[in-house]
Write a protein that holds these residues in place. Sequence first.
Motif, PDB file in Angstrom:
ATOM      1  N   ALA A  58       0.849  -1.197   0.000  1.00  0.00           N
ATOM      2  CA  ALA A  58       0.000   0.000   0.000  1.00  0.00           C
ATOM      3  C   ALA A  58       0.881   1.242   0.000  1.00  0.00           C
ATOM      4  CB  ALA A  58      -0.918   0.018   1.225  1.00  0.00           C
ATOM      5  N   CYS A  59       0.341   2.309  -0.524  1.00  0.00           N
ATOM      6  CA  CYS A  59       1.037   3.599  -0.454  1.00  0.00           C
ATOM      7  C   CYS A  59       0.933   4.111   0.981  1.00  0.00           C
ATOM      8  CB  CYS A  59       0.379   4.586  -1.417  1.00  0.00           C
ATOM      9  SG  CYS A  59       1.029   6.260  -1.271  1.00  0.00           S
ATOM     10  N   ASN A  60       2.048   4.636   1.492  1.00  0.00           N
ATOM     11  CA  ASN A  60       2.057   5.096   2.895  1.00  0.00           C
ATOM     12  C   ASN A  60       2.075   6.624   2.997  1.00  0.00           C
ATOM     13  OD1 ASN A  60       4.606   5.641   2.013  1.00  0.00           O
ATOM     14  ND2 ASN A  60       5.679   4.568   3.645  1.00  0.00           N
ATOM     15  N   LEU A  61       1.678   7.313   1.923  1.00  0.00           N
ATOM     16  CA  LEU A  61       1.850   8.763   1.915  1.00  0.00           C
ATOM     17  C   LEU A  61       0.631   9.550   2.366  1.00  0.00           C
ATOM     18  CD1 LEU A  61       4.005   9.189  -1.304  1.00  0.00           C
ATOM     19  CD2 LEU A  61       4.727   8.923   1.065  1.00  0.00           C
ATOM     20  N   CYS A  62      -0.495   8.907   2.530  1.00  0.00           N
ATOM     21  CA  CYS A  62      -1.611   9.593   3.175  1.00  0.00           C
ATOM     22  C   CYS A  62      -2.520   8.565   3.809  1.00  0.00           C
ATOM     23  CB  CYS A  62      -2.358  10.522   2.221  1.00  0.00           C
ATOM     24  SG  CYS A  62      -3.694   9.761   1.296  1.00  0.00           S
ATOM     25  N   TYR A  63      -3.518   9.040   4.508  1.00  0.00           N
ATOM     26  CA  TYR A  63      -4.256   8.167   5.399  1.00  0.00           C
ATOM     27  C   TYR A  63      -5.110   7.128   4.707  1.00  0.00           C
ATOM     28  CZ  TYR A  63      -9.293   8.576   6.397  1.00  0.00           C
ATOM     29  OH  TYR A  63     -10.650   8.415   6.400  1.00  0.00           O
ATOM     30  N   VAL A  64      -5.396   7.293   3.405  1.00  0.00           N
ATOM     31  CA  VAL A  64      -6.248   6.290   2.774  1.00  0.00           C
ATOM     32  C   VAL A  64      -5.487   5.034   2.372  1.00  0.00           C
ATOM     33  CG1 VAL A  64      -8.043   7.861   2.031  1.00  0.00           C
ATOM     34  CG2 VAL A  64      -6.148   7.408   0.513  1.00  0.00           C
ATOM     35  N   ASN A  65      -4.156   5.116   2.264  1.00  0.00           N
ATOM     36  CA  ASN A  65      -3.321   3.927   2.034  1.00  0.00           C
ATOM     37  C   ASN A  65      -3.833   3.071   0.873  1.00  0.00           C
ATOM     38  OD1 ASN A  65      -3.283   4.018   5.493  1.00  0.00           O
ATOM     39  ND2 ASN A  65      -1.415   4.296   4.346  1.00  0.00           N
ATOM     40  N   CYS A  66      -3.883   3.664  -0.314  1.00  0.00           N
ATOM     41  CA  CYS A  66      -4.341   2.935  -1.498  1.00  0.00           C
ATOM     42  C   CYS A  66      -3.529   1.655  -1.688  1.00  0.00           C
ATOM     43  CB  CYS A  66      -4.133   3.784  -2.752  1.00  0.00           C
ATOM     44  SG  CYS A  66      -5.048   5.315  -2.745  1.00  0.00           S
ATOM     45  N   GLY A  67      -4.206   0.599  -2.103  1.00  0.00           N
ATOM     46  CA  GLY A  67      -3.497  -0.628  -2.440  1.00  0.00           C
ATOM     47  C   GLY A  67      -2.691  -0.425  -3.713  1.00  0.00           C
ATOM     48  N   GLY A 124      -7.576  -0.177  -7.469  1.00  0.00           N
ATOM     49  CA  GLY A 124      -6.687   0.257  -8.542  1.00  0.00           C
ATOM     50  C   GLY A 124      -6.411   1.738  -8.562  1.00  0.00           C
ATOM     51  N   TYR A 125      -7.099   2.496  -7.732  1.00  0.00           N
ATOM     52  CA  TYR A 125      -6.911   3.959  -7.708  1.00  0.00           C
ATOM     53  C   TYR A 125      -5.586   4.327  -7.031  1.00  0.00           C
ATOM     54  CZ  TYR A 125      -7.589   8.819  -6.228  1.00  0.00           C
ATOM     55  OH  TYR A 125      -7.443  10.158  -6.006  1.00  0.00           O
ATOM     56  N   THR A 126      -4.887   5.276  -7.567  1.00  0.00           N
ATOM     57  CA  THR A 126      -3.798   5.960  -6.841  1.00  0.00           C
ATOM     58  C   THR A 126      -3.782   7.409  -7.317  1.00  0.00           C
ATOM     59  OG1 THR A 126      -2.046   5.658  -8.480  1.00  0.00           O
ATOM     60  CG2 THR A 126      -2.297   3.912  -6.847  1.00  0.00           C
ATOM     61  N   CYS A 127      -3.161   8.281  -6.552  1.00  0.00           N
ATOM     62  CA  CYS A 127      -2.858   9.620  -7.063  1.00  0.00           C
ATOM     63  C   CYS A 127      -1.405   9.615  -7.534  1.00  0.00           C
ATOM     64  CB  CYS A 127      -3.123  10.692  -5.998  1.00  0.00           C
ATOM     65  SG  CYS A 127      -1.885  10.770  -4.691  1.00  0.00           S
ATOM     66  N   ASN A 128      -0.887  10.767  -7.895  1.00  0.00           N
ATOM     67  CA  ASN A 128       0.456  10.836  -8.467  1.00  0.00           C
ATOM     68  C   ASN A 128       1.559  10.478  -7.473  1.00  0.00           C
ATOM     69  OD1 ASN A 128      -0.392  13.470  -7.253  1.00  0.00           O
ATOM     70  ND2 ASN A 128       1.778  13.921  -7.560  1.00  0.00           N
ATOM     71  N   LYS A 129       1.243  10.550  -6.165  1.00  0.00           N
ATOM     72  CA  LYS A 129       2.330  10.452  -5.186  1.00  0.00           C
ATOM     73  C   LYS A 129       2.886   9.046  -5.033  1.00  0.00           C
ATOM     74  CE  LYS A 129       0.411  14.370  -2.672  1.00  0.00           C
ATOM     75  NZ  LYS A 129       0.033  15.008  -1.430  1.00  0.00           N
ATOM     76  N   ALA A 130       2.015   8.039  -5.198  1.00  0.00           N
ATOM     77  CA  ALA A 130       2.430   6.664  -4.905  1.00  0.00           C
ATOM     78  C   ALA A 130       3.655   6.255  -5.719  1.00  0.00           C
ATOM     79  CB  ALA A 130       1.273   5.712  -5.190  1.00  0.00           C
ATOM     80  N   ALA A 131       3.768   6.775  -6.940  1.00  0.00           N
ATOM     81  CA  ALA A 131       4.864   6.359  -7.815  1.00  0.00           C
ATOM     82  C   ALA A 131       6.236   6.695  -7.235  1.00  0.00           C
ATOM     83  CB  ALA A 131       4.701   7.015  -9.184  1.00  0.00           C
ATOM     84  N   SER A 169      -5.382  16.413  -0.641  1.00  0.00           N
ATOM     85  CA  SER A 169      -5.156  15.840   0.691  1.00  0.00           C
ATOM     86  C   SER A 169      -5.869  14.508   0.848  1.00  0.00           C
ATOM     87  CB  SER A 169      -5.651  16.804   1.766  1.00  0.00           C
ATOM     88  OG  SER A 169      -7.058  16.935   1.729  1.00  0.00           O
ATOM     89  N   ASN A 170      -6.716  14.143  -0.090  1.00  0.00           N
ATOM     90  CA  ASN A 170      -7.460  12.880  -0.055  1.00  0.00           C
ATOM     91  C   ASN A 170      -8.372  12.842   1.168  1.00  0.00           C
ATOM     92  OD1 ASN A 170      -6.212  11.674  -2.486  1.00  0.00           O
ATOM     93  ND2 ASN A 170      -4.379  12.075  -1.288  1.00  0.00           N
ATOM     94  N   GLY A 171      -8.098  11.948   2.128  1.00  0.00           N
ATOM     95  CA  GLY A 171      -8.969  11.897   3.304  1.00  0.00           C
ATOM     96  C   GLY A 171     -10.225  11.098   3.049  1.00  0.00           C
TER      97      GLY A 171
HETATM   98  S1  SF4 Z   1      -4.353   8.944  -2.362  1.00  0.00           S
HETATM   99 FE1  SF4 Z   1      -2.265   9.153  -3.188  1.00  0.00          FE
HETATM  100  S2  SF4 Z   1      -0.945   9.657  -1.438  1.00  0.00           S
HETATM  101 FE2  SF4 Z   1      -2.881   8.824  -0.655  1.00  0.00          FE
HETATM  102  S3  SF4 Z   1      -2.468   6.658  -0.351  1.00  0.00           S
HETATM  103 FE3  SF4 Z   1      -3.428   6.901  -2.387  1.00  0.00          FE
HETATM  104  S4  SF4 Z   1      -1.694   7.069  -3.798  1.00  0.00           S
HETATM  105 FE4  SF4 Z   1      -0.885   7.432  -1.743  1.00  0.00          FE
END
Ligand code: SF4
Length: 761
Positions: A9-18, A44-51, A175-177
Amino acid sequence: MTDEWHATACNLCYVNCGILAKLDETGRVIEKIKGDREHPVSRGYTCNKAARINFYQNGRDRLTSPLRRRDDGTFEEIDWDTAIVEVAQGFRAIQEQYGGDKMLYYGGGGQGNHLGGSYARSVGPAVGASYSSNALAQEKTGLAWMNGRMLGGSWHGDFDHCDVALIIGKNPWQSNGMQRARIHMRDIGRDPERTLIVLDPRRTETAERADIHVALKPGTDVWCISAILGRLVQTDRIATDWLDEHATGYERLIEQLAEVPVEEYAAFAGVPIEQIDAVADALSGTNRIAVAEDLGIEMSPHSTLCSYLNILIFLLTGAYGVEGGVYLVTGITGGFILDGGAGTSDDDGYEVAGPRTPVTGARIVQGLVPCNSIPEEILTDHPDRFRAMLIESANPLHSLADTSRFREAMEALEHVVVIDVAMTETAKMADYVLPASSQYEKFEATFFPMEFPENFFHLRRPLMDPLPGTLPEAEIHARLVEALGVFEPGELDDLKAAAENGLDAYAAAMLPKIMDAKINTYLPYVLYRTLGPSLPHGAADAASLWGLCQHLAMKLPDHVRAAGHEGDGPALGNALFQAILDSPSGVIILKGEVGDATQWRRPDGKVNLMVGEMSDEFAKLGDFELPGSSDEFPLVLAAGERRSYTANTIIRDPAWMKSNNPVSLTIHPVDAGKFGVADASIARLVTKRGEALVQVEFDDRMLEGTISLPNGQGMTYPDGMGAEPRTGVYLNELTDLEDRDPFVGTPWHKHVRARLERVSA
Ligand code: SF4
């Protein structure tokens, strides 16, 4: 690069996308990322940050050895055995000389790592510690206090099904959330049948997609929301029947709202009355109203009152416990996050009891000492002052208000221990630094997932071995418990033997003992050392989840079974735990029904609208006092804007930021003209607490009179050539400890009074 994709999972915000990650041939570099379609919620969703998460995993300032501070302030490497013994001795000495409650535990997990913190729960009792805090106590405790008083739990808007999405002080685009934030904001904004309403001074990426963007003056949210609620009450458009059936204590509130001078409040907030009417019209046409609030109001004046009023929006419209409205969340912890913790009220709705801090008597909400109170609980000659801190996976010296005061406080402590992956600003001030394995080198999870009616849990497997010299937090805490001599050798052998015979045998041996005071107090440690070694895939770090699964199976068995897990009693808990272990992309753990009993958690099964302190505060709005207004500092700085390349301080390498405006101060060109600063020039930003040089960027999306700087900047980072340059502005050198909410002490980071000065070339 290997061909295999690994679920994490992405660890960069609280939603932690898979996400799915591919590693390079060394197995230590994360080379490619894509969204994980198997993840039950992010799908399958992510924002630009996960990369860019490899910038976290392979930072140059990763720690690889325990460190001990020398007398001259430099650090020396020491072995783990020495470190554990000396750290434990230090806490024991504090306990013996002053009492264990003079130790403050801070942190326990950032955006993606909560398993480690669950084991810290065993260290505190071993030295008699009882106080803790973390960053939630500078963000969400006002909301939590209201949640507990009004609803009995934490809530979440149903943005999948709502007719109206109301976003207050938040920019989900950055900021997602909420899960799949950009998809929700885009789809609701485009749908002619649905209405996206955004209250924000700035024309954010979310506001640009809104049907109604209320560009209110900064800090005036409380007047704007009061005007909207006043309009609803004064035009008889509240859900009176629903309130009669489901709510208590609303009579005085309705009287107060009936008296609101709507036009005056709207004018004070700088909002055309037509917009107040448009919002009231949208809210009165449906009870499928999803609400989200965030730091824009939670870190501004009147923050707790604002949270109270936001809850009223979905209660007065009956948009609670219905599809498309607002739900109380559940989760693996049973939903305790942000439920306000303990506290009782009298018949008039005033809190009559509740925990307080030992020196200043500040209110403790959710078990957390207010962050802004911490220096005051240390920098005093009061005999009950804190003398030591254990800080884990957190960087309070950087993230808490008034850095110089916090630095002074850290210097005054007698024993400071930091557990972290990198040499942070806070770690540099510790007596001992213990290096943790990264979030991708061990089993990890967060307790954030807060969905309803279905909720998930994602236990992430390690992508690679721990960096040599590091240990997972679970092992660090276990060694500390052992160094403190809590259990006799062999005392837990029967549990360990039972675990070797499977989960059923373990449950049979463990559950009769679980109410034993000692086992219960040290439960995470006991689970780690007895069940942990028998878990498959080397998942010892996940052992504490077994206790949570058993608790959930007892508390909400029907919901667990509805999610597809079979059995009764301990067998159901074991089935849930096994499913979590066996699901590398996460699994649905609970399935409820809209409006079921989990939504009515207060003892009388109703929601409560009478909060005495808020009623009194509301009555003062007619004074139109906005704290901190001054001619000397005519601008309002939003300190900590979420941008495309900000992620708190978890990524320290500035090279992760691609283009965008990751470090600049944004300002409306008209304001820039008034202060005589040019686009792309360097200017001096001055607050009552400090000053900094900033790079100016014109942005006509800013409301005049406001400026903004991004969060998570101002860190130093080794450049590989022996220097450690700083990038961006260290925001908390500009903030003041005293600018905070009067009830829960949350700082006003999004409302810092400031001025700009031109710097001559
Ligand atoms: S929304 Fe973006 S920053 Fe947040 S967990 Fe998903 S990919 Fe990472």
